[in-house]
Design a protein around this motif. Structure first.
Motif, short mmCIF file in Angstrom:
data_model
loop_
_atom_site.label_atom_id
_atom_site.label_comp_id
_atom_site.label_asym_id
_atom_site.label_seq_id
_atom_site.Cartn_x
_atom_site.Cartn_y
_atom_site.Cartn_z
N GLY A 163 12.97 -54.27 25.12
CA GLY A 163 13.06 -55.48 25.91
C GLY A 163 11.74 -55.95 26.49
O GLY A 163 11.66 -57.05 27.04
N TYR A 215 9.78 -65.39 24.90
CA TYR A 215 11.12 -64.85 25.11
C TYR A 215 12.16 -65.61 24.29
O TYR A 215 13.08 -65.01 23.73
N SER A 268 17.33 -59.31 26.24
CA SER A 268 17.62 -58.84 27.59
C SER A 268 18.39 -57.53 27.53
O SER A 268 19.34 -57.40 26.77
N SER A 321 18.84 -53.04 34.16
CA SER A 321 18.72 -52.59 32.77
C SER A 321 18.79 -51.08 32.59
O SER A 321 19.06 -50.60 31.49
#
Length: 536
Positions: free
Chosen positions: A72, A224, A230, A305
């Motif tokens: 990520g 991104y 994500s 995360s």
């Protein structure tokens, strides 16, 4: 809007070179000592864990090698550094990669030194930066070259924060450069943008500084949209608050390796002091507010995360937060008498170094053991690359990305190998050499079968304990009854996978496929009175 760099009440201590030159020399000596220490506890190894993803997948000169995220994170800068090292020195000189890691850590520590010196002077900044330089509870970043991404992102953030205090016209460009470096190195760059952006707002700086924040953020957002992923998980949302709380306590405790309970007490006191200072004069505490935004956003995003793994006290996370927690403490202390503060900071430095010294030593030993094992395993793997299945993985734990097919393509393309040579393999620990035998066993380097009838002994070959085997097929006869046997090549003792019960009335056919010059297989007898010979 003005071109002011800091509020009038913010005290910035300018270095006096005549007075501080000796301290700068001392800092150079401290870094030299640190280099020696890091190398002495963490040398003689090869790539580990995530690094193999770069070794196997980012040696190609193509856009994806640089733009593809890692877990990520935007990793353009570390990917480019590794790519250049792959092409310049290959895979055999891991010490160069370690040197790059040490230099990146030194850069972070030096930027911290400068930031603290601007508030409290170099005499106080030196022990603060030294404590961070040797912080054993953050050793994962310090000793693992792969973490140049995380460290580079921190360095970019610190550089941008320092540039905000510059009076030079190019200061906005420096802010933008720092944020670009931070964003291009790791995901931490996102919180760097947030923290620097808040500071720009509170300092009421002109639009050039806004552009310096917005432009890098826009470039990152474009990346991104094209490449980003994500890793945030909705089920972690409820865990953010306790994760941030424990991360704060754990980072404070890690500075002196104190129990977590003391960390909680310290973080409550520190949090109360920070809140009081900000509430009283928010516009005069732009730097402190920016630091709070950085650490709070970092811990919160990490929780979203990574909370499922629950490792807020992890070494890599301590490293990221520690410089900003230290800078926040510096902001709280900047108005104190330097004569009182200097000895207190020196005590902190000594306390931190002595308390966390063993933690760094232990982590260095662990890295060396893991890297050594992989280096020996790869030596064995390379001797069988012509026959091994493409998807064979010699070490799914230490090097999960290493499969025979991609590994062969990488070492062929780069014309170099990270595998240990014969001398290094012979000097490896018994545990690492046992891993070599495990790989040999999995690759079918030997086979043992029972024949139908006994055979006679070849003259002069009967022995107790163990028998040296040759390459190819040979018969082995137990001459005084059954016994458990095992095979070993590099290991000191036979592995469980090689141990079988051998009959005493029939011969064994042992076939050895030895491909390395130092690969000497031995048949080991476990019964105390067992004897065996090579059959005719």
């Amino acid at each position: 809007m003005t071109d002011t760099v800091s509020p009038a009440s913010l005290r910035v201590v300018e270095p006096t070179w005549d007075e501080d030159r000796l301290l700068l020399v001392a800092w150079t000596v401290v870094m030299a000592v640190a280099w020696w220490r890091f190398a002495s506890i963490s040398s003689d190894r090869t790539f580990m864990y995530d690094e193999w993803n770069f070794v196997l997948n980012r040696w190609q000169f193509e856009l994806d090698s640089f733009m593809r995220p890692h877990n990520g994170h935007a990793s353009m800068i570390p990917a480019a550094v590794f790519f250049l090292l792959f092409r310049a020195i290959g895979l055999a000189n891991y010490g160069v990669y370690q040197a790059v890691g040490y230099l990146t850590h030194f850069l972070v520590a030096t930027l911290l030194l400068i930031a603290v010196s601007r508030r409290l002077g170099l005499r106080i900044a030196l022990p603060v930066a030294t404590a961070f330089l040797f912080l054993g509870t953050a050793a994962e970043n310090t000793l693992w070259p792969f973490q140049i991404g995380s460290m580079g992102s921190i360095a970019g953030c610190l550089f941008a924060m320092l540039a905000l205090e510059s009076t030079k016209r190019r200061a906005p460009w420096l802010v933008a450069a720092g944020l670009l470096i931070s964003l291009g190195s790791a995901g931490f760059g996102v919180v760097a943008v947030a923290g620097v952006g808040v500071e720009v707002l509170l300092r009421r700086l002109d639009r050039r500084y806004w552009l310096a924040v917005v432009a890098p953020a826009a470039l990152w957002f474009g990346w991104y949209l094209a490449y980003g992923t994500s890793e945030a998980q909705g089920e972690n949302l409820s865990k953010v608050a306790p994760y941030v709380h424990e991360s704060f306590a754990g980072t404070v405790a890690a500075l002196v390796r104190a129990p977590l309970a003391w960390g909680f007490v310290a973080c409550w006191i520190l949090g109360a002091l920070v809140a009081t200072r900000i509430v009283r004069k928010p516009l005069h505490e732009a730097r402190l507010v920016g630091l709070v935004v950085i650490v709070a956003a970092y811990w919160s995003l990490t929780a979203l995360s990574r909370a499922q793994y629950w490792s807020p006290l992890g070494s890599r996370y301590v490293y990221v937060a520690a410089p900003f927690v230290l800078l926040a403490i510096v902001e709280l202390l900047r108005n104190l008498d330097r004569r009182v503060l200097a000895p207190a900071v020196l005590v902190f430095c000594v306390w931190s170094m002595t308390a966390t010294w063993d933690a760094m030593t232990a982590h260095g030993r662990w890295l060396r053991e893991w890297g050594e094992a992989v280096g020996v395993e790869l030596r064995v793997l390379e001797s069988r690359l012509d026959t091994v299945p493409r998807d064979y993985r010699p070490d799914p734990t230490r090097a999960p990305d290493v499969a025979a097919g991609p590994y062969r393509r990488a070492i062929t393309a780069l014309s170099t190998s990270p595998a240990f040579d014969a001398e290094a393999a012979a000097a490896a620990s018994p545990a690492s050499r046992a891993e070599a035998d495990r790989v040999l066993s999995e690759l079918g380097a030997f086979s043992v079968e029972t024949t139908e009838s006994p055979v006679g002994c070849r003259p002069g070959t009967e022995s107790t304990g163990e028998i040296l085997l040759g390459n190819g097929s040979q018969l082995v006869m137990l001459t005084n009854g059954p016994s458990e046997i095992g095979l070993r090549a590099f290991a000191d003792e036979p592995l469980a996978a090689t141990r079988v019960q051998a009959p005493g009335d029939r011969a064994l056919r042992v076939t050895i496929d030895a491909r390395l010059p130092d690969e000497q297989w031995r048949l080991v007898l476990f019964a105390a009175d067992a004897r065996a010979c090579l059959g005719q």
